[in-house]
Motif scaffolding. Structure first.
Motif, short mmCIF file in Angstrom:
data_model
loop_
_atom_site.label_atom_id
_atom_site.label_comp_id
_atom_site.label_asym_id
_atom_site.label_seq_id
_atom_site.Cartn_x
_atom_site.Cartn_y
_atom_site.Cartn_z
N PRO A 16 0.77 -1.26 0.07
CA PRO A 16 0.02 0.05 0.07
C PRO A 16 0.85 1.38 0.02
CG PRO A 16 -0.74 -1.54 1.84
CD PRO A 16 0.62 -2.02 1.03
N LEU A 17 0.43 2.38 -0.94
CA LEU A 17 1.27 3.47 -0.75
C LEU A 17 1.61 3.94 0.69
CD1 LEU A 17 -1.14 5.41 -3.36
CD2 LEU A 17 1.31 4.11 -3.54
N ALA A 18 0.88 3.87 1.71
CA ALA A 18 1.30 4.49 2.93
C ALA A 18 2.40 3.72 3.37
CB ALA A 18 0.30 4.31 4.01
N LYS A 19 2.92 2.54 3.03
CA LYS A 19 4.19 1.86 3.28
C LYS A 19 5.27 2.50 2.64
CE LYS A 19 2.31 -2.30 5.08
NZ LYS A 19 2.37 -3.69 5.08
N TRP A 20 5.19 3.21 1.64
CA TRP A 20 6.42 3.74 0.71
C TRP A 20 6.27 5.08 0.48
CZ3 TRP A 20 6.58 3.56 -4.86
CH2 TRP A 20 5.30 3.21 -5.44
N SER A 21 5.65 6.00 1.27
CA SER A 21 5.62 7.19 1.14
C SER A 21 6.72 8.08 1.83
CB SER A 21 4.22 7.97 1.79
OG SER A 21 3.23 7.40 1.20
N ASN A 22 7.29 8.86 1.04
CA ASN A 22 8.51 9.66 1.85
C ASN A 22 9.68 8.62 1.60
OD1 ASN A 22 7.05 12.23 1.71
ND2 ASN A 22 6.21 11.45 3.54
N LEU A 23 9.83 7.86 0.97
CA LEU A 23 11.16 7.01 0.85
C LEU A 23 11.79 7.14 -0.35
CD1 LEU A 23 9.41 3.70 2.36
CD2 LEU A 23 10.87 5.25 3.76
N THR A 24 13.07 6.49 -0.31
CA THR A 24 13.69 6.22 -1.51
C THR A 24 13.87 4.78 -2.02
OG1 THR A 24 15.27 7.99 -1.38
CG2 THR A 24 16.06 6.25 -2.81
N VAL A 25 13.12 4.59 -3.11
CA VAL A 25 12.89 3.04 -3.39
C VAL A 25 13.88 2.74 -4.84
CG1 VAL A 25 11.37 1.28 -4.29
CG2 VAL A 25 10.38 3.18 -3.04
N SER A 30 16.94 -5.31 -14.89
CA SER A 30 17.58 -5.83 -16.12
C SER A 30 17.60 -5.41 -17.70
CB SER A 30 17.65 -7.54 -16.00
OG SER A 30 16.22 -7.77 -16.67
N GLY A 31 16.21 -4.54 -17.67
CA GLY A 31 16.11 -4.02 -18.98
C GLY A 31 15.06 -5.01 -19.73
N GLY A 32 14.78 -6.04 -19.19
CA GLY A 32 13.59 -7.08 -19.96
C GLY A 32 12.31 -6.38 -19.58
N SER A 33 11.48 -6.92 -20.32
CA SER A 33 9.93 -6.52 -20.17
C SER A 33 9.38 -6.47 -18.89
CB SER A 33 9.09 -7.31 -21.23
OG SER A 33 9.12 -8.59 -20.76
N LYS A 53 14.84 5.05 -7.75
CA LYS A 53 16.14 4.92 -8.19
C LYS A 53 16.15 3.35 -8.80
CE LYS A 53 17.83 8.72 -6.58
NZ LYS A 53 18.33 9.64 -7.35
N VAL A 54 16.69 3.60 -10.01
CA VAL A 54 16.76 2.21 -10.66
C VAL A 54 18.21 1.80 -10.96
CG1 VAL A 54 16.57 1.01 -13.03
CG2 VAL A 54 14.89 2.76 -12.37
N ALA A 55 18.43 0.54 -10.69
CA ALA A 55 19.72 -0.01 -10.41
C ALA A 55 19.79 -1.28 -11.72
CB ALA A 55 20.18 -0.52 -9.19
N HIS A 56 20.99 -1.35 -12.34
CA HIS A 56 21.11 -2.40 -13.51
C HIS A 56 21.43 -3.54 -12.83
CE1 HIS A 56 23.75 -4.26 -16.58
NE2 HIS A 56 22.17 -4.85 -16.59
N PRO A 72 19.17 -1.29 -19.68
CA PRO A 72 18.90 -0.52 -18.35
C PRO A 72 18.72 0.79 -18.19
CG PRO A 72 20.56 -2.40 -18.07
CD PRO A 72 20.33 -2.22 -19.60
N GLU A 73 19.51 1.36 -19.12
CA GLU A 73 19.51 2.86 -19.35
C GLU A 73 18.06 3.20 -19.95
OE1 GLU A 73 20.26 6.69 -18.87
OE2 GLU A 73 21.48 5.27 -18.51
N ARG A 74 17.45 2.58 -20.87
CA ARG A 74 16.08 2.90 -21.39
C ARG A 74 15.05 2.53 -20.02
NH1 ARG A 74 17.40 -0.34 -26.13
NH2 ARG A 74 16.43 -2.09 -25.09
N CYS A 75 15.57 1.65 -19.19
CA CYS A 75 14.51 1.37 -18.04
C CYS A 75 14.75 2.68 -17.18
CB CYS A 75 14.92 0.26 -17.30
SG CYS A 75 13.97 -0.66 -16.33
N ARG A 76 16.06 3.21 -16.98
CA ARG A 76 16.18 4.50 -16.27
C ARG A 76 15.19 5.65 -16.76
NH1 ARG A 76 20.75 2.06 -14.60
NH2 ARG A 76 22.14 2.77 -16.41
N ARG A 77 15.24 5.94 -18.01
CA ARG A 77 14.64 6.92 -18.50
C ARG A 77 13.19 6.80 -18.45
NH1 ARG A 77 18.72 6.38 -23.18
NH2 ARG A 77 17.20 4.96 -23.89
#
Length: 82
Positions: A16-25, A30-33, A53-56, A72-77
């Protein structure tokens, strides 16, 4: 009626949104679908004040061919604040 994809509904049911409000996720992508869809869904659902944030993640399934992969760069975009 909401305009959410079934994937987004499942995310909200389990995280639920309340569990990840005001956090860095941090999302491993991998860049897969499937991981790209996850990044898109999390970005659409992201509460105000939450940073995505997205990590490869290289599964190394394609040997050295995946070392220079640009997916992965496309994923970050896909996220707007990074």
């Amino acid at each position: 009626m909401t305009n959410r994809h079934r994937c987004e509904e499942e995310i909200l049911k389990n995280w639920p949104l309340a569990k990840w409000s005001n956090l860095t996720v941090l999302v491993a992508c991998s860049g897969g679908s499937d991981s790209t869809a996850l990044v898109v869904a999390l970005n659409r659902l992201r509460p105000s004040g939450t940073t995505l944030k997205v990590a490869h993640l290289n599964h190394c399934l394609r040997g050295t061919d995946s070392d220079d992969d640009e997916r992965p760069e496309r994923c970050r975009r896909k996220i707007s604040d990074d």
